[in-house]
Scaffold this motif. Structure first.
Motif, mmCIF file in Angstrom:
data_model
loop_
_atom_site.group_PDB
_atom_site.id
_atom_site.type_symbol
_atom_site.label_atom_id
_atom_site.label_comp_id
_atom_site.label_asym_id
_atom_site.label_seq_id
_atom_site.Cartn_x
_atom_site.Cartn_y
_atom_site.Cartn_z
ATOM 1 N N PHE A 1 0.850 -1.193 0.000
ATOM 2 C CA PHE A 1 0.000 0.000 0.000
ATOM 3 C C PHE A 1 0.882 1.238 0.000
ATOM 4 N N THR A 2 0.396 2.285 -0.658
ATOM 5 C CA THR A 2 1.172 3.512 -0.853
ATOM 6 C C THR A 2 0.356 4.741 -0.479
ATOM 7 N N SER A 3 1.000 5.698 0.168
ATOM 8 C CA SER A 3 0.422 7.027 0.397
ATOM 9 C C SER A 3 1.479 8.072 0.075
ATOM 10 N N GLU A 4 1.011 9.283 -0.231
ATOM 11 C CA GLU A 4 1.919 10.393 -0.492
ATOM 12 C C GLU A 4 1.605 11.556 0.433
ATOM 13 N N SER A 5 2.577 12.456 0.557
ATOM 14 C CA SER A 5 2.365 13.721 1.256
ATOM 15 C C SER A 5 3.036 14.824 0.454
ATOM 16 N N VAL A 6 2.680 16.049 0.751
ATOM 17 C CA VAL A 6 3.330 17.209 0.137
ATOM 18 C C VAL A 6 3.677 18.204 1.241
ATOM 19 N N SER A 7 4.696 19.011 1.014
ATOM 20 C CA SER A 7 5.190 19.911 2.044
ATOM 21 C C SER A 7 4.369 21.183 2.129
ATOM 22 N N PRO B 1 11.327 25.383 -0.313
ATOM 23 C CA PRO B 1 10.103 24.946 0.373
ATOM 24 C C PRO B 1 9.300 23.815 -0.273
ATOM 25 N N ASP B 2 9.322 23.676 -1.584
ATOM 26 C CA ASP B 2 8.431 22.720 -2.244
ATOM 27 C C ASP B 2 8.992 21.302 -2.152
ATOM 28 N N ALA B 3 8.159 20.340 -1.795
ATOM 29 C CA ALA B 3 8.613 18.946 -1.706
ATOM 30 C C ALA B 3 7.421 17.999 -1.713
ATOM 31 N N LYS B 4 7.696 16.758 -2.124
ATOM 32 C CA LYS B 4 6.699 15.688 -2.093
ATOM 33 C C LYS B 4 7.383 14.412 -1.606
ATOM 34 N N SER B 5 6.614 13.561 -0.961
ATOM 35 C CA SER B 5 7.125 12.262 -0.528
ATOM 36 C C SER B 5 6.103 11.188 -0.854
ATOM 37 N N GLN B 6 6.573 9.956 -0.925
ATOM 38 C CA GLN B 6 5.680 8.814 -1.161
ATOM 39 C C GLN B 6 6.288 7.581 -0.517
ATOM 40 N N VAL B 7 5.459 6.840 0.201
ATOM 41 C CA VAL B 7 5.925 5.666 0.944
ATOM 42 C C VAL B 7 5.073 4.463 0.556
ATOM 43 N N THR B 8 5.728 3.391 0.140
ATOM 44 C CA THR B 8 5.069 2.109 -0.141
ATOM 45 C C THR B 8 5.543 1.098 0.895
ATOM 46 N N LEU B 9 4.592 0.524 1.620
ATOM 47 C CA LEU B 9 4.917 -0.465 2.646
ATOM 48 C C LEU B 9 4.315 -1.817 2.288
ATOM 49 N N GLU B 10 5.021 -2.857 2.682
ATOM 50 C CA GLU B 10 4.500 -4.208 2.550
ATOM 51 C C GLU B 10 3.860 -4.612 3.873
ATOM 52 N N TYR B 11 2.637 -5.146 3.771
ATOM 53 C CA TYR B 11 1.891 -5.596 4.945
ATOM 54 C C TYR B 11 1.862 -7.118 4.963
ATOM 55 N N GLU B 12 2.090 -7.673 6.143
ATOM 56 C CA GLU B 12 1.927 -9.100 6.384
ATOM 57 C C GLU B 12 0.965 -9.273 7.547
ATOM 58 N N ASN B 13 -0.086 -10.049 7.341
ATOM 59 C CA ASN B 13 -1.139 -10.211 8.351
ATOM 60 C C ASN B 13 -1.668 -8.850 8.812
ATOM 61 N N GLU B 14 -1.827 -7.953 7.825
ATOM 62 C CA GLU B 14 -2.386 -6.610 8.024
ATOM 63 C C GLU B 14 -1.466 -5.675 8.800
#
Length: 406
Positions: free
Chosen positions: A7-13, A173-186
């Motif tokens: 699952f992946t989510s992003e953020s912005v600064s 000041p401008d930036a973006k991030s994105q994180v993809t994590l692997e889930y096991e048993n939720e």
């Protein structure tokens, strides 16, 4: 319900152009609520190269009444807007807090909307609009937020803190991030991909006229270090795909690089895609607008359900009609993780929190200038304090446990 997945989510600064717009809109909300706790504000902001434009509908004692601006009000609004941009850190040729052109197109609230919302002798205060609002909580992180969004926010908060303190003087000041994590048993167990694109001073890039590979490696090492500091130990491995400024250069950013508009980052503002969204933005709106206040109370209730141990995940939906005080529906989904039936929680919650616009505002103390801080790094998952984020409190836990046991 899936147990193993990515699952992946992003953020912005705070310096992302849309977030600049959100912070300006909430600056106007705070300015007006600081003068009149019952002010009505619907403020939209557009930012682009050396330009800020406000538009929307307002009503505020001592500022804008009977179609007239109070003496000095226009200058005060402009000064507050410029100060917000200055605090973010924009002093660039394409967008500078002191020199951008400013246009204020705010005007009076529609009398027909006011008629539906205003409290009367025989009428409770109505909702400021129709719509659906969602709240969500999960036990993935201490703040009961989705882990992918939580870490996306934390990476950018660290970059901003280091930029403001001078620890990372090469950042803009401008930036973006994105994180993809692997889930096991939720449960999130490792990062499979991490992305950060951050605006930088001239030269910290691999492409373009100013390219300097040595400076780029300095920026890359810094950002990689932040990633390792923010994510739990062991989440990042040699199998994690890490992308830092993957285009090779990011010198032109903020409103000069891309126009910004209030309300375009509603998934960043809420749950990073881990929960439904009703579609309404928060920033620029006073708390009579249920897009904001009902979404806050839905989060408040969902968080208390999870904090009470009644479920590991909880989604709550509310719906309203313009001019009508009571919600049309309340829906609870515990995603198969509950210890009590959803119907029981649906029965109990309205007895603990009055879910009319006025009831929500009074319970969460929303008629105050508390909103500018919400407009960057998420409206949820923050620490409640004397100056806001009351919807993050877990003060319903004991009452919920007693009520569902009865």
């Amino acid at each position: 319900m899936r147990s193993n997945f990515l699952f992946t989510s992003e953020s912005v600064s705070e310096g992302h152009p849309d977030k600049v717009a959100d912070q300006i809109s909430d600056t106007v909300v705070d300015l007006f609520l600081g003068k009149d706790p019952y002010a009505r504000i619907a403020c939209e902001t557009l930012t682009t190269t050396n330009l800020v434009v406000l538009a929307g509908e307002i009503r505020c004692k001592g500022v804008y009444e009977n179609g007239e601006w109070a003496d000095g009000a226009l200058a005060e609004i402009e000064a507050a807007v410029r100060n917000t941009v200055k605090e973010i850190g924009y002093e660039q040729s394409g967008f500078h807090w002191e020199t951008f052109a400013f246009h204020n197109n705010l005007h009076g609230q529609s009398a027909e909307i006011a008629m539906g919302v205003d409290e009367g002798a025989n009428k409770d205060e109505g909702a400021g609009d129709q719509g659906i609002m969602f709240g969500y909580a999960t036990d993935e992180t201490p703040g009961l937020m989705p882990a992918t969004l939580y870490y996306s926010h934390k990476i950018l908060e660290r970059l901003a803190a280091d930029r403001h303190s001078g620890a990372a003087p090469f950042l803009e000041p401008d930036a973006k991030s994105q994180v993809t994590l692997e889930y096991e048993n939720e449960v999130p167990v490792r990062a499979t991909a991490l992305v950060v694109s951050t605006q930088h001073k001239a030269g910290y890039c691999l492409q373009g006229d100013n390219a300097n590979p040595a400076l780029y490696e300095e920026l890359r090492a810094y950002v990689s270090g932040v990633m390792h500091d923010v994510l739990p130990e062991g989440f990042i491995s040699d199998k994690t795909a890490i992308y830092i400024n993957p285009t090779g250069a990011f010198e032109i950013g903020g409103p000069d690089g891309d126009a910004g508009v209030t309300g375009r980052k509603i998934i960043v503002d809420t749950y990073g895609g881990a929960a439904p969204h009703g579609g309404g933005a928060f920033s620029g709106k006073d708390p009579t607008k249920v897009d904001r206040s009902a979404a806050y109370v839905a989060r408040y209730m969902a968080k208390n359900v999870v904090a009470a141990g009644l479920a590991r995940r909880c989604t709550i939906q509310l719906s309203y009609a313009i001019g009508i005080a009571e919600p049309l529906s309340l829906y609870v989904d515990l995603h198969g993780t509950g210890t009590v039936p959803e119907a029981k929680i649906e029965e109990v919650l309205p007895k603990l929190v009055r879910l009319t616009p006025k009831g929500i505002r009074e319970h969460l103390k929303l008629n105050a200038p508390i909103y500018k801080r919400t407009a960057a790094y998420g409206h949820f998952g923050r620490e409640p304090d004397a100056d806001g984020f009351t919807w993050e409190k877990t003060d319903l836990v004991d009452a919920l446990k007693s009520a569902v046991a009865a």
